[in-house]
Design an enzyme around this catalytic site. Sequence first.
Site, PDB file in Angstrom:
ATOM      1  N   TRP A   1       1.255   0.625  -3.584  1.00 58.75           N
ATOM      2  CA  TRP A   1       0.669   0.878  -2.270  1.00 58.75           C
ATOM      3  C   TRP A   1       0.764   2.341  -1.839  1.00 58.75           C
ATOM      4  O   TRP A   1       0.893   2.637  -0.667  1.00 58.75           O
ATOM      5  CB  TRP A   1       1.327  -0.044  -1.227  1.00 58.75           C
ATOM      6  CG  TRP A   1       1.242  -1.476  -1.626  1.00 58.75           C
ATOM      7  CD1 TRP A   1       0.100  -2.192  -1.819  1.00 58.75           C
ATOM      8  CD2 TRP A   1       2.320  -2.370  -1.914  1.00 58.75           C
ATOM      9  NE1 TRP A   1       0.406  -3.468  -2.208  1.00 58.75           N
ATOM     10  CE2 TRP A   1       1.743  -3.607  -2.262  1.00 58.75           C
ATOM     11  CE3 TRP A   1       3.701  -2.243  -1.898  1.00 58.75           C
ATOM     12  CZ2 TRP A   1       2.519  -4.706  -2.601  1.00 58.75           C
ATOM     13  CZ3 TRP A   1       4.467  -3.346  -2.240  1.00 58.75           C
ATOM     14  CH2 TRP A   1       3.878  -4.550  -2.588  1.00 58.75           C
ATOM     15  N   HIS A   2       0.721   3.252  -2.777  1.00 59.45           N
ATOM     16  CA  HIS A   2       0.772   4.661  -2.412  1.00 59.45           C
ATOM     17  C   HIS A   2      -0.424   5.432  -2.965  1.00 59.45           C
ATOM     18  O   HIS A   2      -0.270   6.523  -3.505  1.00 59.45           O
ATOM     19  CB  HIS A   2       2.068   5.311  -2.938  1.00 59.45           C
ATOM     20  CG  HIS A   2       3.296   4.855  -2.227  1.00 59.45           C
ATOM     21  ND1 HIS A   2       4.560   5.229  -2.605  1.00 59.45           N
ATOM     22  CD2 HIS A   2       3.458   4.053  -1.164  1.00 59.45           C
ATOM     23  CE1 HIS A   2       5.446   4.671  -1.800  1.00 59.45           C
ATOM     24  NE2 HIS A   2       4.804   3.949  -0.924  1.00 59.45           N
ATOM     25  N   ALA A  46      -3.315  10.327   3.964  1.00 58.81           N
ATOM     26  CA  ALA A  46      -2.846  10.399   2.575  1.00 58.81           C
ATOM     27  C   ALA A  46      -3.925  10.860   1.604  1.00 58.81           C
ATOM     28  O   ALA A  46      -3.625  11.363   0.516  1.00 58.81           O
ATOM     29  CB  ALA A  46      -2.330   9.021   2.145  1.00 58.81           C
ATOM     30  N   THR A 100       5.181   8.024   0.453  1.00 59.42           N
ATOM     31  CA  THR A 100       4.072   8.791   1.030  1.00 59.42           C
ATOM     32  C   THR A 100       4.063   8.843   2.557  1.00 59.42           C
ATOM     33  O   THR A 100       3.390   9.696   3.130  1.00 59.42           O
ATOM     34  CB  THR A 100       2.739   8.184   0.551  1.00 59.42           C
ATOM     35  OG1 THR A 100       2.854   6.770   0.610  1.00 59.42           O
ATOM     36  CG2 THR A 100       2.396   8.632  -0.835  1.00 59.42           C
ATOM     37  N   ASN A 101       4.788   7.939   3.201  1.00 62.18           N
ATOM     38  CA  ASN A 101       4.641   7.831   4.652  1.00 62.18           C
ATOM     39  C   ASN A 101       5.028   9.120   5.377  1.00 62.18           C
ATOM     40  O   ASN A 101       4.258   9.630   6.209  1.00 62.18           O
ATOM     41  CB  ASN A 101       5.501   6.659   5.156  1.00 62.18           C
ATOM     42  CG  ASN A 101       5.101   6.203   6.537  1.00 62.18           C
ATOM     43  OD1 ASN A 101       3.965   6.403   6.943  1.00 62.18           O
ATOM     44  ND2 ASN A 101       6.029   5.626   7.262  1.00 62.18           N
TER      45      ASN A 101
END
Length: 187
Positions: free
Chosen positions: A122-123, A157, A168-169
């Site tokens: 999920w990145h 992102a 990544t957040n």
Amino acid sequence: MASPDPKTYPVADLNLLSDTRDLERMIASVRLIAKLLVHPSLNPEGGDFFPASYSPRIKRLSLYSAANRIVASILGPMLDVPTVLRQLLIRLVLLNGTPFPATLADDRALEAFARESVFGVWHPVGTCRMGDIADPMAVVDPEGSVIGSDNIFVADASIMQRLPTANTNIPVIMAAEKISDALLSRN
Ligand SMILES: Cc1cc2nc3c(=O)[nH]c(=O)nc-3n(C[C@H](O)[C@H](O)[C@H](O)COP(=O)(O)OP(=O)(O)OC[C@H]3O[C@@H](n4cnc5c(N)ncnc54)[C@H](O)[C@@H]3O)c2cc1C
């Protein structure tokens, strides 16, 4: 694009393991982890070892639903049966009949397993990457402005040039703060 219907989600193929170096590293990692997991000092029940993969079937089983609650209430207790039966169940239901040590010993089978099981975490980043305006791969300039347009800015992102070696957040928040500060100071 999966469909012209805007309500249909797009298909995103991350093309994972397309670089053979990634594939080689993934195979070596699976072998190393498997070796550690069945080591008697870590795991006296090494025969029960099986790889968990986030396959479409497991994704469906992970959804909250009345049907899945029933399936889990049946499958859960079945894993508490005597060892031989449990191992048979694991092999037939979770490993499609092939014991995992056999897959580990076979380069081609292990490659197939890695290719089938690999998934992103999920990145995804970089679909709208930042770069010099002369860079043909750049979509936004170093201020986040879409190259060749006026007053369209991207601050998420997608502007990362590559996946950072980190989650990544926080980098997204950092980029968004920086770009929004710059925009505010322009006016
Ligand atoms: C399950 C999961 C777990 C994660 N865990 C972590 C973690 O532990 N640590 C970490 O650092 N990162 C984690 N990430 C990654 C991180 O959440 C993302 O990298 C980050 O949120 C990306 O930020 P973004 O602003 O680019 O996109 P998003 O956060 O996805 O924001 C996009 C926004 O746009 C909105 N939107 C979409 N379409 C439209 C439209 N047409 N009109 C208006 N609004 C729209 C969406 O509703 C959403 O609010 C995780 C991601 C997922 C999916």
